[in-house]
Design an enzyme around this catalytic site. Structure first.
Site, mmCIF file in Angstrom:
data_model
loop_
_atom_site.group_PDB
_atom_site.id
_atom_site.type_symbol
_atom_site.label_atom_id
_atom_site.label_comp_id
_atom_site.label_asym_id
_atom_site.label_seq_id
_atom_site.Cartn_x
_atom_site.Cartn_y
_atom_site.Cartn_z
ATOM 1 N N SER A 1 0.884 -1.200 -0.041
ATOM 2 C CA SER A 1 0.059 -0.265 -0.104
ATOM 3 C C SER A 1 0.903 1.260 0.141
ATOM 4 O O SER A 1 1.931 1.370 -0.958
ATOM 5 C CB SER A 1 -0.800 0.041 1.176
ATOM 6 O OG SER A 1 -1.979 1.001 1.113
ATOM 7 N N GLN B 1 -7.936 6.253 -6.875
ATOM 8 C CA GLN B 1 -7.332 7.405 -6.337
ATOM 9 C C GLN B 1 -6.493 8.358 -7.040
ATOM 10 O O GLN B 1 -5.642 8.176 -7.940
ATOM 11 C CB GLN B 1 -6.406 7.010 -4.909
ATOM 12 C CG GLN B 1 -5.841 8.377 -4.196
ATOM 13 C CD GLN B 1 -5.187 7.968 -3.122
ATOM 14 O OE1 GLN B 1 -4.271 6.765 -3.244
ATOM 15 N NE2 GLN B 1 -4.903 8.692 -2.215
ATOM 16 N N HIS C 1 -6.752 -6.700 0.838
ATOM 17 C CA HIS C 1 -5.785 -5.760 0.676
ATOM 18 C C HIS C 1 -4.376 -6.110 1.463
ATOM 19 O O HIS C 1 -4.545 -6.498 2.562
ATOM 20 C CB HIS C 1 -6.022 -4.410 1.102
ATOM 21 C CG HIS C 1 -5.234 -3.323 0.988
ATOM 22 N ND1 HIS C 1 -4.280 -3.122 -0.366
ATOM 23 C CD2 HIS C 1 -4.617 -2.158 1.298
ATOM 24 C CE1 HIS C 1 -3.874 -2.112 -0.049
ATOM 25 N NE2 HIS C 1 -3.787 -1.506 0.690
#
Length: 513
Positions: free
Chosen positions: A323, A371, A459
């Site tokens: 991430s 994003q 995730h």
């Protein structure tokens, strides 16, 4: 570059030779002669033999002007080695340009017809094989901060407009790309601190950095290290206090490598960056937190390189994170050439994902599906504040993220992505993975690059289907074992991916010599 006329050049060189009869060809490229006549040859190119001066530690020229075999050497210029086409003729002979300096064309060359001069490229720089980067060997030209290009910028086109044609030229092109990312997105990475020291106490290893009168320390945790006599390769796992040390899970079980847990909060916590070690050592820096973390890993490597007692093989280091820490892992591997293997996992926007493609997806969806740049540029103080000005103007960026991933080449890069995570950008990440392959192919390093994308999992929870890629890359590039690497695999995606190369790439991929 504006060139002096040949007669003026010859007059200047004659004066220089009158002052010193022991000139080296390297001095015309801005490098001194080696101080010792016994300096070993570390590198050869069209400009002669190169060594590392024992007195200064910098590159120096070995080939003396009077060692060359051509009529032009008496004027301080080497013989042309590749060119037979004259740019200019005078009473002494025919002249051409190779590298970035004049050379004399031998009489037995054919085709000595004048042609229009063209701007020479920046000379290839001799490359040391284990350094943080080659910035001090490269001249960085004027960096454009805005372009008009809806396609992916050409990674092989230098700031001067010339395309690189050799692997040696890629060394300085890579530094140009790095400097561009520093200026526009990440902030400048401070280099060459005054002193770096490491001290081990149990599993804790403390790195202390002194820089221009400022001193700061940070800790990492090292486990399963080797010994001074038998050091082990290591995986640097980025962490933020959760004890994860990366998110590769059980994929590294059974692999005889050390583990270094690097808590990025010790360098620059996202909510209060200036409270960490990075800004204590570099109080005037404007860098974002990602570059601060990259600086910290580089200083860790500095300390380990000098401290064999820790039992870490610094020539075989990997870095990984997921991430936001995947973005950091990619930047760390891109900005430090001592990292042998870079494994960014699910890095999303600002990592291994294309700004231009993400913006296109969001326009098509009519919402922020992926994003966007404006969001990523303001989250976690990752990037310098001015980067947000490119939000909605992504096509004016002089780079895209394939150039950041490409900075890792020709070292090993394994990009791990999670299909189905909308915010991470399944499509722009995939397209970045495919565009990156062009750079590794150009450098003859296809086997050192894999892009893998698989969905159906949480995730930062590596699925069993991606374990083999991790094991293969660690075995091959850290442990020196045979393994099959080098592929693009997105067969387990949640949606069809149709990468059209012609839609995004209008440059040809060279095969660098």
């Amino acid at each position: 570059m504006k060139f002096l006329a040949i007669p003026v050049l010859l007059e200047l060189v004659s004066v220089a030779l009158a002052q010193s009869t022991n000139k080296c060809i390297s001095e015309f490229l801005g490098y001194p002669c080696c101080s010792s006549s016994n300096t070993p040859v570390y590198y050869k190119d069209d400009d002669g033999d190169w060594g590392i001066d024992s007195a200064t530690g910098d590159w120096c020229g070995i080939t003396k002007i009077n060692d060359a075999s051509c009529w032009s050497t008496k004027f301080g210029y080497p013989c042309c080695k590749k060119t037979c086409t004259a740019i200019e003729k005078d009473k002494d002979g025919s002249w051409a340009i190779e590298g970035s300096h004049w050379c004399g064309i031998p009489a037995n060359c054919s085709g000595n017809q004048p042609s229009q001069p063209s701007q020479p490229s920046q000379p290839s720089q001799p490359a040391n094989d284990f350094v943080e980067d080659h910035r001090k060997q490269c001249q960085i030209g004027n960096i454009q901060t805005s372009v008009n290009n809806s396609k992916l910028p050409d990674p092989f086109k230098t700031l001067s407009g010339k395309r690189v044609s050799t692997k040696a030229e890629w060394t300085c092109r890579r530094e140009e790309i790095a400097a561009t990312f520093e200026k526009i997105m990440f902030g400048e990475k401070p280099r060459n601190p005054d002193k770096v020291e490491g001290r081990k106490s149990g599993n804790k290893y403390t790195v202390t950095v002194t820089n221009k009168g400022n001193t700061a320390s940070f800790d990492v945790t090292i486990s399963n290290a080797g010994t001074a006599a038998k050091p082990k390769p290591a995986i640097i796992g980025l962490d933020q206090g959760f004890g994860m040390g990366g998110s590769l899970g059980a994929s590294t079980n059974g692999l005889d490598v050390a583990s270094i847990t690097f808590n990025t909060n010790n360098l620059a916590p996202e909510n209060n960056p200036r409270s960490g070690a990075f800004f204590k050592a570099n109080p005037s820096s404007n860098a974002g937190t990602i570059m601060a973390w990259a600086w910290g890993v580089s200083r860790l490597i500095d300390a380990l390189e000098k401290d064999s007692s820790v039992g870490i093989d610094v020539k075989h280091l990997a870095v990984t994170g997921c991430s936001r820490l995947g973005k950091a892992a990619l930047a760390i591997g891109a900005f430090d050439e001592r990292i042998a293997l870079t494994i960014p996992q699910e890095s999303g926007s600002g990592g291994a994902s294309l700004w231009r493609v993400g913006a296109q997806v969001n326009r098509q969806k009519g919402k922020q599906f992926v994003q966007g740049l404006g969001s990523a540029a303001t989250e976690g103080n990752w990037m310098i504040s001015s980067f947000r000005n490119y939000d909605g103007r992504e096509t004016t960026l002089p780079f895209d993220q394939h150039m950041l991933t490409g900075m890792v080449a020709p070292r090993a890069l394994l990009i791990i992505d999670n299909a189905g995570q909308e915010w991470l950008g399944e499509v722009p990440s995939n397209y970045c993975g495919q565009a990156t392959k062009e750079i590794f192919d150009a450098l003859g390093a296809t086997d050192k690059y894999t892009y893998t994308q698989e969905g159906g999992h949480m995730h930062c929870s590596l699925p069993n289907g991606q374990f083999d890629e991790v094991k293969d890359f660690v075995n091959k590039f850290l442990l020196g074992k045979d393994a099959k690497t080098g592929k693009i695999d997105y067969s387990k995606n949640t949606q069809p991916i149709n990468f059209s190369k012609s839609e995004w790439i209008d440059w040809t991929t060279p095969r660098l010599a």
